[in-house]
Enzyme design. Structure first.
Site, short mmCIF file in Angstrom:
data_model
loop_
_atom_site.label_atom_id
_atom_site.label_comp_id
_atom_site.label_asym_id
_atom_site.label_seq_id
_atom_site.Cartn_x
_atom_site.Cartn_y
_atom_site.Cartn_z
N LYS A 11 -3.26 -17.57 -16.82
CA LYS A 11 -4.59 -17.95 -17.25
C LYS A 11 -4.95 -17.76 -18.76
CE LYS A 11 -6.09 -16.80 -12.48
NZ LYS A 11 -7.07 -16.20 -11.69
N TYR A 51 -11.11 -24.70 -8.12
CA TYR A 51 -11.77 -23.36 -7.52
C TYR A 51 -12.81 -23.71 -6.42
CZ TYR A 51 -8.78 -20.42 -10.24
OH TYR A 51 -7.74 -19.71 -10.73
N ASN A 114 -7.49 -11.98 -14.90
CA ASN A 114 -6.15 -11.37 -14.13
C ASN A 114 -4.77 -12.02 -14.38
OD1 ASN A 114 -6.49 -13.18 -12.42
ND2 ASN A 114 -7.15 -12.30 -10.66
N HIS A 117 -2.43 -17.29 -11.47
CA HIS A 117 -2.85 -17.47 -10.20
C HIS A 117 -1.45 -17.76 -9.53
CE1 HIS A 117 -4.54 -20.28 -7.17
NE2 HIS A 117 -3.48 -20.99 -7.05
N GLU A 128 -2.55 -27.87 -4.97
CA GLU A 128 -2.38 -27.41 -6.30
C GLU A 128 -1.55 -27.98 -7.32
OE1 GLU A 128 -4.52 -23.38 -4.82
OE2 GLU A 128 -2.61 -22.98 -5.80
P1 IDP Z 1 -6.34 -14.45 -6.01
O1 IDP Z 1 -6.30 -15.20 -7.21
O2 IDP Z 1 -5.68 -13.34 -6.01
O3 IDP Z 1 -5.96 -15.26 -4.81
P2 IDP Z 1 -9.06 -15.03 -5.12
O4 IDP Z 1 -9.87 -14.41 -3.75
O5 IDP Z 1 -8.44 -16.51 -4.51
O6 IDP Z 1 -7.76 -14.05 -5.71
O7 IDP Z 1 -10.01 -15.33 -6.20
C1 IDP Z 1 -9.73 -16.52 -7.23
C2 IDP Z 1 -9.88 -16.07 -8.57
O8 IDP Z 1 -11.27 -15.58 -8.53
C3 IDP Z 1 -9.32 -14.58 -8.91
O9 IDP Z 1 -7.81 -14.58 -9.40
C4 IDP Z 1 -10.00 -13.99 -10.13
O10 IDP Z 1 -9.89 -14.59 -11.38
C5 IDP Z 1 -11.52 -14.36 -9.59
N1 IDP Z 1 -12.21 -13.30 -8.80
C6 IDP Z 1 -11.91 -12.97 -7.46
N2 IDP Z 1 -12.83 -12.10 -6.98
C7 IDP Z 1 -13.66 -11.59 -8.22
C8 IDP Z 1 -14.37 -10.87 -8.38
O11 IDP Z 1 -14.92 -9.94 -7.24
N3 IDP Z 1 -15.07 -10.91 -9.41
C9 IDP Z 1 -14.73 -11.69 -10.62
N4 IDP Z 1 -13.90 -12.49 -10.43
C10 IDP Z 1 -12.99 -12.60 -9.11
MG MG Z 2 -6.61 -17.21 -4.09
#
Ligand code: IDP
Ligand code: MG
Length: 139
Positions: A11, A51, A114, A117, A128
């Site tokens: 990312k 997304y 984070n 992905h 994807e």
């Molecule tokens: P993942 O990437 O671990 O699968 P997902 O729930 O699919 O997590 O969420 C997609 C992306 O959205 C996350 O990787 C993160 O960048 C962002 N995200 C998820 N939950 C939150 C939140 O509570 N606050 C801000 N960003 C979030």
């Molecule tokens: Mg996810």
């Protein structure tokens, strides 16, 4: 077990912070083979499409602007049990909760920024990967 595939992005936070090489090295060292690789970026429109499953979540608009804020690296990876093993390697969505030694534990800044992905299913890995790579860019 037969080999299968997952899709990943490094990312914008991790690319901007200079972690691309270290993250690719962790991925390869952990037994994943690169079958497609691209340094690129997402427009706001493309990020909102990628997304779309999260549309309506409170973090969606911020996530779309973050994901279109700078270059990313997209890749398709191959390994036995690729989806689950890659989710284990990257750690929990929130880096504060990610296990020691995971990619998000080592390189991520926040629950949004984070670092990486990882696809959550075989079906989504296929969707994807196809989002970023045409047939002649995958091996
Ligand atoms: P993942 O990437 O671990 O699968 P997902 O729930 O699919 O997590 O969420 C997609 C992306 O959205 C996350 O990787 C993160 O960048 C962002 N995200 C998820 N939950 C939150 C939140 O509570 N606050 C801000 N960003 C979030
Ligand atoms: Mg996810």
């Amino acid at each position: 077990m037969t080999k299968n595939r997952t899709f990943t992005m490094i990312k914008p936070d991790a690319v901007a912070n200079g972690h691309t090489g270290a993250i690719l090295n962790d991925i390869i060292k952990n037994g994943f083979k690169l079958v497609a690789l691209k340094y690129t970026s997402l427009s706001g429109t493309k990020a909102s499409e990628f997304y779309a499953v999260h549309a309506g979540r409170p973090f969606y608009n911020d996530l779309v602007s973050f994901m279109s804020s700078g270059p990313i690296v997209a890749a398709i990876l191959e390994k036995n049990n690729a989806i689950d093993d890659f989710r284990t390697l990257i750690g929990a969505t929130d880096p504060a909760k990610a296990d020691e030694g995971t990619i998000r534990n080592k390189y991520a800044k926040s629950i949004e920024a984070n670092a990486v992905h990882g696809s959550d299913s075989d079906e989504n890995a296929e969707i994807e990967g196809n989002f970023f790579f045409s047939a002649f860019e995958r091996f």
